[in-house]
Scaffold this motif. Structure first.
Motif, short mmCIF file in Angstrom:
data_model
loop_
_atom_site.label_atom_id
_atom_site.label_comp_id
_atom_site.label_asym_id
_atom_site.label_seq_id
_atom_site.Cartn_x
_atom_site.Cartn_y
_atom_site.Cartn_z
N THR A 1 51.04 9.50 -47.36
CA THR A 1 50.76 10.94 -47.36
C THR A 1 51.95 11.70 -46.78
N ARG A 2 52.32 12.79 -47.44
CA ARG A 2 53.41 13.62 -46.93
C ARG A 2 53.30 15.03 -47.50
N PHE A 3 53.91 15.97 -46.81
CA PHE A 3 54.04 17.33 -47.32
C PHE A 3 55.34 17.41 -48.11
N SER A 4 55.36 18.23 -49.16
CA SER A 4 56.56 18.31 -49.97
C SER A 4 57.71 18.99 -49.23
N SER A 5 57.43 19.85 -48.31
CA SER A 5 58.46 20.37 -47.41
C SER A 5 57.91 20.25 -45.99
N VAL B 1 53.83 21.19 -30.96
CA VAL B 1 53.04 20.72 -32.10
C VAL B 1 53.92 19.72 -32.82
N PRO B 2 53.44 18.49 -33.05
CA PRO B 2 54.31 17.48 -33.68
C PRO B 2 54.72 17.88 -35.10
N SER B 3 55.85 17.35 -35.51
CA SER B 3 56.31 17.58 -36.88
C SER B 3 55.32 16.94 -37.85
N ASP B 4 55.36 17.35 -39.11
CA ASP B 4 54.48 16.76 -40.13
C ASP B 4 54.71 15.25 -40.24
N THR B 5 55.97 14.84 -40.21
CA THR B 5 56.29 13.42 -40.32
C THR B 5 55.69 12.64 -39.16
N PHE C 1 51.80 12.41 -39.49
CA PHE C 1 51.34 11.41 -40.46
C PHE C 1 51.58 9.99 -39.96
N GLN C 2 52.66 9.75 -39.23
CA GLN C 2 52.89 8.43 -38.64
C GLN C 2 51.81 8.11 -37.62
N LEU D 1 44.70 4.80 -37.98
CA LEU D 1 43.87 4.08 -38.95
C LEU D 1 43.95 2.57 -38.70
N ILE D 2 45.15 2.06 -38.48
CA ILE D 2 45.33 0.63 -38.22
C ILE D 2 44.60 0.23 -36.95
N THR D 3 44.75 1.03 -35.88
CA THR D 3 44.11 0.76 -34.60
C THR D 3 42.59 0.67 -34.75
N HIS D 4 42.02 1.50 -35.61
CA HIS D 4 40.57 1.53 -35.80
C HIS D 4 40.10 0.59 -36.91
N GLY D 5 40.99 -0.30 -37.38
CA GLY D 5 40.59 -1.33 -38.33
C GLY D 5 40.54 -0.90 -39.78
N HIS D 6 41.12 0.25 -40.12
CA HIS D 6 41.13 0.69 -41.52
C HIS D 6 42.10 -0.17 -42.32
N ASN D 7 41.69 -0.56 -43.50
CA ASN D 7 42.53 -1.36 -44.38
C ASN D 7 43.56 -0.48 -45.07
N LEU D 8 44.84 -0.78 -44.87
CA LEU D 8 45.91 -0.04 -45.54
C LEU D 8 46.54 -0.86 -46.66
N ASP D 9 45.94 -2.00 -47.00
CA ASP D 9 46.48 -2.88 -48.03
C ASP D 9 45.47 -3.00 -49.17
#
Length: 105
Positions: free
Chosen positions: A30-34, A48-52, A55-56, A62-70
């Motif tokens: 996921t990313r913003f186009s600008s 306020v953190p950058s968009d990048t 998203f990181q 998600l990984i910490t909470h057990g979400h599958n990213l594969d």
């Protein structure tokens, strides 16, 4: 369009109506186009953190909470139980700020 064609071919070949599973799996793209850089919130004087960075942080959460990213893990599990993969692909969703202004507010 490809999914509909693939489902049609699959269902036509089957003697029984197929069970279809259509997962949407976030795979960390996921990313913003600008992207926006770090900024200071004028009301709270906090950064306020950058968009990048945001998203990181989201992907790590998600990984910490057990979400599958594969996505291949679920495909392999279904195939191990007799299922078949008939189509796959990315979902290049573009949320246009002109057409979907409420999502940008």
């Amino acid at each position: 369009d490809q999914l509909v064609l693939s489902l049609g071919r699959f269902a036509h070949k089957s003697s029984h109506p197929p069970l279809v599973y259509l997962p949407i799996t976030f795979a960390g793209g996921t990313r913003f186009s600008s992207t926006q850089p770090f900024a200071e919130n004028e009301k709270s004087n906090q950064l306020v953190p950058s968009d990048t960075t945001a998203f990181q942080m989201y992907a790590r959460s998600l990984i910490t909470h057990g979400h599958n990213l594969d996505p291949s893990r679920i495909v392999n599990a279904i195939c191990n139980f007799g299922g078949s993969l008939i189509a796959k692909g990315s979902s290049d969703w573009i949320i246009d700020p002109k057409s979907n202004q409420y999502l940008w507010e």
